[in-house]
Each structure stands twice: as structure tokens, then as C-alpha cells.
Design a protein around this motif. Sequence first.
Motif, mmCIF file in Angstrom:
data_model
loop_
_atom_site.group_PDB
_atom_site.id
_atom_site.type_symbol
_atom_site.label_atom_id
_atom_site.label_comp_id
_atom_site.label_asym_id
_atom_site.label_seq_id
_atom_site.Cartn_x
_atom_site.Cartn_y
_atom_site.Cartn_z
ATOM 1 N N VAL A 80 -2.781 7.469 0.725
ATOM 2 C CA VAL A 80 -1.561 6.956 0.097
ATOM 3 C C VAL A 80 -1.332 7.636 -1.251
ATOM 4 O O VAL A 80 -0.202 8.008 -1.590
ATOM 5 C CB VAL A 80 -1.641 5.432 -0.072
ATOM 6 N N ALA A 81 -2.395 7.804 -2.030
ATOM 7 C CA ALA A 81 -2.254 8.436 -3.344
ATOM 8 C C ALA A 81 -1.672 9.847 -3.234
ATOM 9 O O ALA A 81 -0.957 10.314 -4.140
ATOM 10 C CB ALA A 81 -3.598 8.475 -4.049
ATOM 11 N N GLU A 82 -1.966 10.530 -2.134
ATOM 12 C CA GLU A 82 -1.494 11.899 -1.957
ATOM 13 C C GLU A 82 -0.181 11.980 -1.167
ATOM 14 O O GLU A 82 0.345 13.074 -0.958
ATOM 15 C CB GLU A 82 -2.563 12.724 -1.235
ATOM 16 N N ALA A 83 0.332 10.837 -0.737
ATOM 17 C CA ALA A 83 1.558 10.834 0.071
ATOM 18 C C ALA A 83 2.792 11.128 -0.780
ATOM 19 O O ALA A 83 2.768 11.003 -2.007
ATOM 20 C CB ALA A 83 1.711 9.480 0.765
ATOM 21 N N PRO A 85 5.951 10.501 -2.755
ATOM 22 C CA PRO A 85 6.323 9.278 -3.473
ATOM 23 C C PRO A 85 7.757 8.831 -3.183
ATOM 24 O O PRO A 85 8.617 8.828 -4.063
ATOM 25 C CB PRO A 85 6.141 9.681 -4.935
ATOM 26 N N ASP A 86 7.995 8.454 -1.940
ATOM 27 C CA ASP A 86 9.343 8.059 -1.549
ATOM 28 C C ASP A 86 9.437 6.603 -1.095
ATOM 29 O O ASP A 86 10.501 6.132 -0.699
ATOM 30 C CB ASP A 86 9.863 8.979 -0.429
ATOM 31 N N GLY A 87 8.299 5.891 -1.134
ATOM 32 C CA GLY A 87 8.315 4.483 -0.754
ATOM 33 C C GLY A 87 8.111 4.223 0.719
ATOM 34 O O GLY A 87 8.164 3.063 1.146
ATOM 35 N N TYR A 88 7.837 5.266 1.503
ATOM 36 C CA TYR A 88 7.658 5.084 2.945
ATOM 37 C C TYR A 88 6.189 5.089 3.378
ATOM 38 O O TYR A 88 5.882 4.919 4.552
ATOM 39 C CB TYR A 88 8.447 6.140 3.716
ATOM 40 N N THR A 89 5.289 5.300 2.419
ATOM 41 C CA THR A 89 3.858 5.167 2.665
ATOM 42 C C THR A 89 3.300 4.272 1.576
ATOM 43 O O THR A 89 3.339 4.621 0.386
ATOM 44 C CB THR A 89 3.139 6.528 2.634
ATOM 45 N N LEU A 90 2.813 3.090 1.970
ATOM 46 C CA LEU A 90 2.340 2.091 1.023
ATOM 47 C C LEU A 90 0.893 1.725 1.332
ATOM 48 O O LEU A 90 0.375 2.036 2.401
ATOM 49 C CB LEU A 90 3.229 0.844 1.091
ATOM 50 N N LEU A 91 0.259 1.035 0.396
ATOM 51 C CA LEU A 91 -1.158 0.681 0.523
ATOM 52 C C LEU A 91 -1.354 -0.818 0.371
ATOM 53 O O LEU A 91 -0.857 -1.425 -0.577
ATOM 54 C CB LEU A 91 -1.969 1.400 -0.561
ATOM 55 N N ASN A 92 -2.080 -1.406 1.311
ATOM 56 C CA ASN A 92 -2.549 -2.780 1.138
ATOM 57 C C ASN A 92 -3.911 -2.694 0.456
ATOM 58 O O ASN A 92 -4.917 -2.387 1.088
ATOM 59 C CB ASN A 92 -2.675 -3.492 2.489
ATOM 60 N N ALA A 93 -3.924 -2.929 -0.837
ATOM 61 C CA ALA A 93 -5.112 -2.666 -1.646
ATOM 62 C C ALA A 93 -5.873 -3.940 -1.966
ATOM 63 O O ALA A 93 -5.333 -5.043 -1.932
ATOM 64 C CB ALA A 93 -4.699 -1.983 -2.949
ATOM 65 N N SER A 94 -7.153 -3.763 -2.302
ATOM 66 C CA SER A 94 -7.994 -4.870 -2.737
ATOM 67 C C SER A 94 -8.930 -4.369 -3.822
ATOM 68 O O SER A 94 -8.931 -3.192 -4.177
ATOM 69 C CB SER A 94 -8.788 -5.437 -1.558
ATOM 70 N N GLY A 95 -9.743 -5.293 -4.331
ATOM 71 C CA GLY A 95 -10.634 -4.913 -5.407
ATOM 72 C C GLY A 95 -11.617 -3.826 -5.029
ATOM 73 O O GLY A 95 -11.946 -2.965 -5.841
ATOM 74 N N GLY A 96 -12.099 -3.843 -3.783
ATOM 75 C CA GLY A 96 -13.116 -2.877 -3.390
ATOM 76 C C GLY A 96 -12.667 -1.440 -3.531
ATOM 77 O O GLY A 96 -13.355 -0.610 -4.135
ATOM 78 N N LEU A 254 -0.011 -4.899 -3.036
ATOM 79 C CA LEU A 254 0.744 -3.765 -2.500
ATOM 80 C C LEU A 254 0.872 -2.686 -3.567
ATOM 81 O O LEU A 254 1.281 -2.972 -4.703
ATOM 82 C CB LEU A 254 2.140 -4.235 -2.068
ATOM 83 N N PHE A 255 0.513 -1.452 -3.197
ATOM 84 C CA PHE A 255 0.621 -0.305 -4.098
ATOM 85 C C PHE A 255 1.372 0.819 -3.392
ATOM 86 O O PHE A 255 1.416 0.880 -2.159
ATOM 87 C CB PHE A 255 -0.759 0.196 -4.529
ATOM 88 N N ALA A 256 1.947 1.707 -4.191
ATOM 89 C CA ALA A 256 2.646 2.889 -3.699
ATOM 90 C C ALA A 256 2.079 4.115 -4.408
ATOM 91 O O ALA A 256 1.369 3.987 -5.404
ATOM 92 C CB ALA A 256 4.145 2.754 -3.970
#
Length: 322
Positions: A80-83, A85-96, A254-256
Motif C-alpha cells: 500500500v505504501a508503494e501504491a 496515491p489515488d485512493g484506490y488502494t487502501l490499508l486496514n492497519a493495526s498496531g502490529g 484505515l490508511f492510504a
Amino acid sequence: MTTRRTLLGAGLVAPFLLPGLARAQSYPSQPIRLVCPYPPGATSDNVARTMARALSERLGQTVVVENRAGAGGAVGTRHVAEAKPDGYTLLNASGGNLLISPYLNEVGYHPLRDLAPVAMAGEAYSLVGVSAALPVQTLPELIAYAKQHQGELNYASSGIGSTGHLRGAMLAEQAGFEAVHIPFPGSAAAVNSLLAGDCQLMIDPVVAPSVQQGGKIRAVAVVGAGRWEDFPDVPNITELGLGQDWPSSGWYSLFAPAGVPEAVIGRLNAAYNDALAEPDTAAALRRLGLKPEPTAPDQLRRRLAQEYAASGATLQRLRIAA
């Protein structure tokens, strides 16, 4: 005096001056991928699927969950970090994958620089679950047993650098016993080891269904903000004198990719928070051990920075390494 030629010229130039605004106004115009950096069956996966359905309804586009597991959540997070940046690839993130893995491995991303906070699903509760084969009923009894059997207990987690890994190590440190960490490729595999009796301890929300069904796993404490309403008789770990200074890391958000237009971030945040207010979505998250918490991107950014520093200090103190 404004002429027709001037107006036409302004119309041609405006899209080039405001590309971010133009994209935001048409967003979303195609399906969205929500990357879960853990395997199917993990709490992260269940949260992602719950929110994907809710976002699809509110954004008018399909939100597809894509599991990209590996390296304590780092594989999917880096994707996701390398995707674009258009909002069409997102990340369901957690602390880990944001607060722990970057300290343990060369993950290829920095959570404070390469990702843009969007919204928070909520605070996550966990249970300190123990194998019912152990002759303990409470956390003090577990600690006493572990001290009498130093180094004999195995504690399971969803992988090296996971929240369960860190919390297991913090519990052992604070309570004064030694235990062996057994990492698994995801929390579903880890809880199966507890059910089979191969491991005796696990701190994770995924043990909740097995506790409710009764039998092979017993809950001796809750980790989170107060008592978990689904387990009202299980004391919070802080009531027993432990866990007060633990880094939180108990949330799903949620992160982008960094660089996504602010207007797109705002659109996603509004849809996400609107979904949290919907009774069915909120109830589904509570069943997964979350306390829904609408959050602005700036709030999430500040929290990430604070907990990232706290987690690093804890990992260094406990000498946890990959």
C-alpha cells in the motif's frame, strides 16, 4: 473586459491547476482495494470485510478485500505504501504492522512518512486466554503457576512483531515469569494451537469465540479500555495491577498511501465514520472486540506518532528482535 476567448482559456487551464480537486470530485469512479496484511480468519481480516461492505454502500463502488500476509503485516503494508496515491488502494492497519514491525525488520516503509491516516474503526479489546488444561481460573493463579514452572509455558501469537507477541512479553516481564514465544502465520493458526494444547497462553481478540463456546480456552483477563461488555465478569488487567503503562497498539484503522489528495481523504473519512454510526456495522465490530470510535485524520496521525515512539521504547527495553 472579460471576453469569450478569456473564458475559454480559463476553462482549459483550470483542470491543470486543480488536478487534485478534479479527481476528488469524481472519486470513486472504480472499485477500491482494501488490503489486509494478515491471513483470512484474523481479526484484521474480519474488520476489513466488515468495513468493506459498509464502505461499498456509502461510496457507491465495490470495496474488495485483498489479503497480502507476511512478515508481521509488513508485506501488505509496503504494498500500500508503494501504491499510486489515488485512493484506490487502501490499508486496514493495526498496531502490529505500524508500531512494531518497522522496528524489527527492514520493512521498506516508515509509518509516519509513507502512509496517510484516514479513519479509525475503533479500540480493540483482547482476552488473556489460557488453555483449559492448565489448573488456573484467574490471572493471579496463572502468574503463580508460571512462576512455579519457569520457561515451561508457550504463548502463541500471530507472528513475530505482532501485538500479541509484544503483550505476551510485557505480561511475562511485569509478572516476573519466563515463557516461550511461539509465532504463527496469523491469529487463526495461533488460536488453533491453544485449542490443541500445544500452547497454553494467548493474548488476542480472536480467542473470544472459543471462550464463549466454553471448553478448551478460558479467559482470565481483558486488555483494553475497561471491561469488555461481552465478558462482564472478566476483570481488566489493570484491575489486577498490570498493564497500566503498556503501549496501546490495540486499534484497527484505515490508511492510504502518502500523497492521496486531502479531498479524497476527507471523502473516505466521512464515509467511514458514517458507517461506524450505523447500528449493524457497530454491532459487527463489537462482536469482533472493537469499541467503534469515529476519528479525524489529524487525531489518528497524532496518536500514531505517540504510540510509535512508545512501542519502540518498549521493544528496546524488552530486547525483542526479529
